[in-house]
Design an enzyme around this catalytic site. Structure first.
Site, short mmCIF file in Angstrom:
data_model
loop_
_atom_site.label_atom_id
_atom_site.label_comp_id
_atom_site.label_asym_id
_atom_site.label_seq_id
_atom_site.Cartn_x
_atom_site.Cartn_y
_atom_site.Cartn_z
N ARG A 1 0.88 -1.29 0.02
CA ARG A 1 0.22 -0.12 0.11
C ARG A 1 0.79 1.28 -0.07
O ARG A 1 1.79 1.23 0.97
CB ARG A 1 -0.86 0.10 1.17
CG ARG A 1 -1.94 -1.18 1.37
CD ARG A 1 -2.66 -1.07 2.83
NE ARG A 1 -3.52 -2.24 2.94
CZ ARG A 1 -4.46 -2.50 3.72
NH1 ARG A 1 -4.40 -1.59 4.82
NH2 ARG A 1 -5.01 -3.51 3.78
N ASP B 1 1.11 5.59 0.16
CA ASP B 1 0.44 6.69 0.26
C ASP B 1 0.30 7.56 -0.51
O ASP B 1 0.91 7.76 -1.72
CB ASP B 1 1.34 7.52 1.66
CG ASP B 1 1.31 6.67 2.85
OD1 ASP B 1 0.23 6.05 3.32
OD2 ASP B 1 2.33 6.90 3.66
N ARG C 1 10.15 6.57 4.92
CA ARG C 1 10.02 8.04 4.93
C ARG C 1 10.67 8.48 6.35
O ARG C 1 11.40 9.50 6.18
CB ARG C 1 8.67 8.56 4.52
CG ARG C 1 8.17 8.51 3.23
CD ARG C 1 6.64 8.92 3.26
NE ARG C 1 6.36 10.12 3.61
CZ ARG C 1 5.19 10.59 3.51
NH1 ARG C 1 4.19 9.94 3.40
NH2 ARG C 1 5.03 11.93 4.23
#
Length: 248
Positions: free
Chosen positions: A50, A52, A198
């Site tokens: 998945r 973002d 991140r």
């Protein structure tokens, strides 16, 4: 029913993420809509990971089940024709067994994060890389990154909205290298926490800028506290590059 494994490439900027969302466009919705336009059949796409909003992919694996007969080439060509003008492409397609699952059969995932290390504004790569104007020491970043390799509690590098049942993950690889003005951070693991890559990149950038000492990466990891996170890098430079499956 035929199960097709797709390799997807996409620019994440127009989407709220890969997974279907109620509040905006998604990669999943675009692929499912294209499949419906091609076959007249409502179906669900399952992906290896998945991503973002704003995160890109060069090799996202997914699968989709189709009743009508197609060769892989025909299905890929038909999907690409109907995905336009969305910035999504099916770059590879193959038929897989009915019990093969893009997410649950996946045993490894790889990401790369791109930092353009220059003062001049980004033009062609705006939204596709993180611009850091201050010079980065990629050698120090790489050394600091090695303290995160292995089995750890990654609570510090985990989003508050992460839905994973445990913050404990095994990070197999975290390498930092430079190609000209671009600094590349390559991460590999069986799976990642929400915002883990991140968050790690943001803190490594602090090391590269000299705002953190190298040992502070290990200290942040050991703290197991999101509050000590130095910086969460923007989604612009993050790319899902590969999903790994058992050889058989």
């Amino acid at each position: 029913m035929t199960r097709f494994a797709l390799t997807l490439e996409f620019d994440g900027r127009p989407f709220m993420g890969l997974q279907r969302q109620s509040h905006g466009p998604s990669v999943q919705q675009s692929v499912e809509d294209a499949a419906f336009a091609l076959t007249g059949q409502a179906t669900i796409m399952h992906a290896a990971g998945r991503t973002d909003a704003g995160v890109h992919a060069l090799g996202m694996k997914a699968h989709i089940d189709i009743e009508k007969p197609f060769t892989p080439f025909q299905f890929m060509e038909g999907m690409n024709a109907r995905l336009r003008p969305h910035p999504i492409a099916v770059v590879a397609c193959e038929i897989v067994p009915d019990d093969w699952h893009a997410r649950f059969a996946c045993i490894g995932r790889a990401y790369v994060y791109r930092i353009v290390n220059r003062r001049a504004p980004l033009t062609l790569e705006r939204g596709k890389a993180w611009q850091v104007a201050k010079p980065l020491d990629e050698v120090a970043m790489h050394r600091a990154a090695q303290s995160l390799i292995g089995l750890h509690d990654f609570t510090t590098f985990r989003s508050a909205h992460c839905q994973s049942g445990s913050p404990i993950k095994t990070l197999d690889r975290l390498d930092v290298r430079r190609e000209g003005e671009t600094v590349l951070i390559e991460a590999e693991a069986r799976s990642f926490l929400h915002h883990q890559v991140r968050s790690m990149v943001g803190c490594l950038a602090l090391v590269g800028m000299g705002r953190w000492k190298e040992h502070q990466m290990a200290e942040a990891l050991e703290a197991r506290d999101r509050q000590v996170l130095g910086l969460n890098a923007p989604p612009d430079g993050l790319y899902f590059v590969n999903a790994v499956y058992p050889a058989n």
